[in-house]
Motif scaffolding. Structure first.
Motif, PDB file in Angstrom:
ATOM      1  N   PHE A 173      16.384 -38.538  15.236  1.00 37.96           N
ATOM      2  CA  PHE A 173      16.725 -38.765  13.865  1.00 37.96           C
ATOM      3  C   PHE A 173      17.209 -40.339  13.795  1.00 37.96           C
ATOM      4  O   PHE A 173      17.157 -41.086  14.690  1.00 37.96           O
ATOM      5  CB  PHE A 173      18.002 -38.146  13.391  1.00 37.96           C
ATOM      6  CG  PHE A 173      19.193 -38.161  14.269  1.00 37.96           C
ATOM      7  CD1 PHE A 173      20.253 -39.086  14.103  1.00 37.96           C
ATOM      8  CD2 PHE A 173      19.277 -37.450  15.420  1.00 37.96           C
ATOM      9  CE1 PHE A 173      21.403 -39.075  14.862  1.00 37.96           C
ATOM     10  CE2 PHE A 173      20.186 -37.380  16.334  1.00 37.96           C
ATOM     11  CZ  PHE A 173      21.423 -38.268  15.949  1.00 37.96           C
ATOM     12  N   GLN A 174      17.347 -40.860  12.488  1.00 45.86           N
ATOM     13  CA  GLN A 174      17.961 -42.040  12.335  1.00 45.86           C
ATOM     14  C   GLN A 174      19.149 -42.212  11.482  1.00 45.86           C
ATOM     15  O   GLN A 174      19.219 -41.173  10.611  1.00 45.86           O
ATOM     16  CB  GLN A 174      16.653 -42.851  11.548  1.00 45.86           C
ATOM     17  CG  GLN A 174      15.588 -43.368  12.304  1.00 45.86           C
ATOM     18  CD  GLN A 174      14.604 -44.335  11.808  1.00 45.86           C
ATOM     19  OE1 GLN A 174      13.720 -44.823  12.373  1.00 45.86           O
ATOM     20  NE2 GLN A 174      14.734 -44.741  10.525  1.00 45.86           N
ATOM     21  N   VAL A 175      20.159 -42.758  11.897  1.00 46.52           N
ATOM     22  CA  VAL A 175      21.165 -42.866  11.140  1.00 46.52           C
ATOM     23  C   VAL A 175      21.147 -43.674  10.038  1.00 46.52           C
ATOM     24  O   VAL A 175      20.554 -44.551   9.739  1.00 46.52           O
ATOM     25  CB  VAL A 175      22.364 -43.268  11.846  1.00 46.52           C
ATOM     26  CG1 VAL A 175      22.650 -42.389  13.075  1.00 46.52           C
ATOM     27  CG2 VAL A 175      22.295 -44.704  12.654  1.00 46.52           C
ATOM     28  N   PRO A 176      22.259 -43.772   8.925  1.00 49.18           N
ATOM     29  CA  PRO A 176      22.235 -44.257   7.742  1.00 49.18           C
ATOM     30  C   PRO A 176      22.480 -45.999   8.153  1.00 49.18           C
ATOM     31  O   PRO A 176      22.925 -46.160   9.150  1.00 49.18           O
ATOM     32  CB  PRO A 176      23.427 -43.869   7.065  1.00 49.18           C
ATOM     33  CG  PRO A 176      23.651 -42.437   7.337  1.00 49.18           C
ATOM     34  CD  PRO A 176      23.101 -42.410   8.849  1.00 49.18           C
ATOM     35  N   PRO A 177      21.860 -46.846   7.501  1.00 52.27           N
ATOM     36  CA  PRO A 177      21.232 -46.634   6.238  1.00 52.27           C
ATOM     37  C   PRO A 177      19.878 -46.473   6.366  1.00 52.27           C
ATOM     38  O   PRO A 177      19.190 -46.269   5.170  1.00 52.27           O
ATOM     39  CB  PRO A 177      21.472 -47.983   5.434  1.00 52.27           C
ATOM     40  CG  PRO A 177      21.303 -48.902   6.635  1.00 52.27           C
ATOM     41  CD  PRO A 177      22.048 -48.415   7.852  1.00 52.27           C
ATOM     42  N   MET A 178      19.436 -46.028   7.414  1.00 52.99           N
ATOM     43  CA  MET A 178      17.809 -45.918   7.551  1.00 52.99           C
ATOM     44  C   MET A 178      17.671 -44.498   7.900  1.00 52.99           C
ATOM     45  O   MET A 178      16.385 -44.275   8.559  1.00 52.99           O
ATOM     46  CB  MET A 178      17.149 -46.812   8.859  1.00 52.99           C
ATOM     47  CG  MET A 178      17.331 -48.308   8.511  1.00 52.99           C
ATOM     48  SD  MET A 178      16.665 -48.880   6.956  1.00 52.99           S
ATOM     49  CE  MET A 178      14.939 -48.789   7.499  1.00 52.99           C
TER      50      MET A 178
END
Length: 183
Positions: free
Chosen positions: A63-68
């Motif tokens: 997964f990607q963490v915020p903001p991406m």
């Protein structure tokens, strides 16, 4: 298109309406307006990705963490995979729970995965081509993972442990307990 709730907020299993005749088949793999009307989700997909893997390959749990952070719309073009997601949204009653489903070129099922989920697949056929749309761009510095075989997740990958093919990177992710969720 049939859009099924999965028991996880905003996670949907989609079965397209397939038109078949002696020439072959046709189906809409995605229709923005119909999807938005059925789910209330307005996704603007900006990147498409495709991978090919051999039997026993596990990719995930990524997964990607915020903001991406990314929502994904996934399907199989050739072969069969077990698609697995883990809810990382700490305010949801499904936090830390997994959902899995078989996606194949034959069944043409697709999965919409909202932001805040870890995602992985295992190839069950001889090989598989996997395709997915993302609503945010790939960002290596925001990429994360959860250990695919975390015992607290109790995921049945359908492949014996000694037959699994896993990248070095995917063997170094933290367990869910060691991970502090930003979702």
């Amino acid at each position: 298109m049939n859009i099924e709730a999965t028991g996880f907020d905003d996670l949907y299993l989609i079965t397209p309406k397939v038109f078949e005749d002696q020439r072959g088949y046709f189906f809409e793999s995605f229709h923005h307006k119909k999807f938005r009307e059925a789910t209330g989700i307005d996704c603007d997909f900006v990147q498409d990705n495709q991978s090919r893997s051999s039997h026993g390959v596990i990719r995930g749990l990524h997964f990607q963490v915020p903001p991406m952070a990314q929502a994904k719309f996934v399907r199989v073009l050739q072969g069969e995979v077990l698609d697995v997601v883990v809810d990382l949204r700490k305010e949801k009653s499904t936090f830390g729970k997994s959902y899995s489903t078989l996606l194949s070129a034959e069944n043409k099922k697709q999965l919409f995965i909202p932001r805040g989920f870890a995602h992985g697949i295992v190839v069950l056929s001889e090989s598989a081509e996997f395709f997915y749309k993302c609503d945010n761009y790939y960002s290596p510095e925001n990429e994360r993972g959860i250990m695919y075989d975390d015992t607290s997740l109790n995921i049945d990958w359908k492949i014996e442990a000694d037959k699994r093919i896993i990248s070095d990177k995917d063997t170094k992710h933290p367990s869910l307990e060691e991970f502090t969720s930003p979702f």
